[in-house]
Design a protein around this motif. Structure first.
Motif, PDB file in Angstrom:
ATOM      1  N   UNK A 106       0.429  89.615 -51.523  1.00  0.00           N
ATOM      2  CA  UNK A 106       1.182  88.938 -52.767  1.00  0.00           C
ATOM      3  C   UNK A 106       1.536  89.748 -53.730  1.00  0.00           C
ATOM      4  N   UNK A 107       0.521  90.778 -54.089  1.00  0.00           N
ATOM      5  CA  UNK A 107       0.879  91.666 -55.064  1.00  0.00           C
ATOM      6  C   UNK A 107       1.898  92.492 -54.647  1.00  0.00           C
ATOM      7  N   UNK A 108       2.028  93.025 -53.388  1.00  0.00           N
ATOM      8  CA  UNK A 108       2.884  93.733 -53.045  1.00  0.00           C
ATOM      9  C   UNK A 108       4.324  93.366 -52.651  1.00  0.00           C
ATOM     10  N   UNK A 109       4.408  92.049 -52.660  1.00  0.00           N
ATOM     11  CA  UNK A 109       5.681  91.193 -52.236  1.00  0.00           C
ATOM     12  C   UNK A 109       6.801  91.645 -53.530  1.00  0.00           C
ATOM     13  N   UNK A 110       6.451  92.156 -54.623  1.00  0.00           N
ATOM     14  CA  UNK A 110       7.450  92.354 -55.690  1.00  0.00           C
ATOM     15  C   UNK A 110       8.047  93.757 -55.485  1.00  0.00           C
ATOM     16  N   UNK A 111       7.360  94.517 -54.388  1.00  0.00           N
ATOM     17  CA  UNK A 111       7.807  96.099 -54.102  1.00  0.00           C
ATOM     18  C   UNK A 111       8.330  96.015 -52.746  1.00  0.00           C
ATOM     19  N   UNK A 112       9.197  95.385 -52.322  1.00  0.00           N
ATOM     20  CA  UNK A 112       9.548  95.535 -50.898  1.00  0.00           C
ATOM     21  C   UNK A 112      10.284  96.634 -50.699  1.00  0.00           C
TER      22      UNK A 112
END
Length: 347
Positions: A106-112
């Motif tokens: 979830x934390x990485x979802x903003x850095x696709x």
């Protein structure tokens, strides 16, 4: 454990988090071997969970400056992630580790973009993870006996919250789609397969409309079990607090799924490459599914309302009744869903 706990505290502050980054703390975190085959050692398990929490905290504090390092961490742990996710098909003893991994995803979802450039193989597996695990955890929640394994139920709900929130971050905003700020040529690839059937449990594949609507129905069933809307005097017992927490998580999951379904369906309507027959099928099937769930939400919360009258005993066919119930602040998003359904059903 004490040192990692201290690092976790320091990672919440920008200055100390920056210093930790300069000291290459990410290399220690990426290559530390704190877990065994089954994480049977409770002490090692706590260390491993602290490592994951530190990575998440550093990413939240430093944002883009730490994005590549967080993606590297996820890439190195990719095999472990897939093994843990795969184990949930038959064994929920790994749910604590799966919950931590879902928080990382979830934390990485903003850095696709960073994810796509640095670890495309990991990103390509995310869709499979979501499409496989969401129906499994949804089935677990609806089939488990009430009051049994409360800790596990809370962890499963937390994991489902992370995964659906991840989908919400990855989908275009509804406002941008409705205002046509995103050009048709710039529309991202759809997240959901145009399929309204629920696959057998454990089937690998991308998430679909059928999977999310099935999860939405499952959440409504669980909400009715957890929160029977009895008019009783609130207490502060551990049981009541647990129920309140689970109720909030369920509503959060339902809001996420509803948002993703609205966004993805609106994107599909704008997609000129999609056949009109497919668009019609989408409008009809999704409209019926959402209408059924929203009627259920309306009926459920109407039971706990002391101000309704017999003539208000209608579902979506009576907009004033529906609006009165959903004017409550924690249900306002479902009112938006109701308005969207009315628009979607106008084929």
């Amino acid at each position: 454990e004490a040192l990692l706990s201290l690092i976790l505290c320091l990672s919440n502050y920008k200055e100390s988090a920056t210093t930790l980054h300069w000291c290459n703390i990410q290399k220690l975190l990426s290559f530390a071997q704190f877990y065994g085959e089954k994480l049977e050692n409770g002490q090692l398990q706590r260390l491993w969970f602290l490592v994951v929490q530190i990575v998440i905290s550093l990413l939240q504090t430093l944002k883009m400056k730490f994005a590549e390092d967080a993606v590297l961490f996820a890439s190195i742990r990719h095999d472990r992630l897939m093994a843990v996710i795969g184990s949930l098909r038959t064994d929920f003893s790994y749910i604590a580790e799966a919950e931590h991994f879902s928080a990382l995803l979830y934390s990485l979802a903003s850095y696709l973009d960073t994810w796509h450039m640095r670890a495309p193989h990991c990103l390509s597996d995310v869709g499979t993870i979501l499409g496989t695990i969401i129906p499994i955890v949804s089935h677990y929640l609806t089939s488990s006996v009430s009051g049994e394994k409360e800790d596990t139920t809370t962890q499963v709900l937390s994991m489902l919250s992370n995964l659906t929130a991840m989908l919400r971050v990855m989908t275009p905003t509804i406002l941008s789609l409705l205002s046509e700020k995103i050009g048709i040529q710039c529309l991202p690839a759809p997240l959901l397969a145009l399929n309204f059937t629920t696959p057998p449990l454990g089937t690998e594949g991308p998430p679909s409309y059928g999977i999310l609507t099935g999860c939405l129905r499952g959440c409504l069933t669980l909400l009715q079990r957890v929160d029977p809307c009895k008019s009783a005097t609130p207490t502060k017992s551990d049981s009541e607090l647990t129920i309140a927490g689970q109720k909030s998580q369920i509503i959060f999951v339902m809001e996420n799924i509803l948002y993703v379904l609205m966004s993805q369906s609106q994107q599909a309507v704008l997609d000129t490459n999609l056949e009109q027959s497919d668009v019609y099928h989408l409008r009809r099937e999704l409209g019926i599914e959402l209408k059924t769930v929203l009627e259920g939400v309306h009926r459920h919360f109407r039971k706990g309302s002391s101000s309704h009258s017999p003539r208000m005993d209608r579902t979506l066919s009576c907009s004033s009744s529906y609006g009165n119930i959903l004017e409550q602040s924690h249900l306002s998003f479902f009112k938006l869903g109701y308005q969207f359904v009315n628009s979607l059903l106008q084929v």
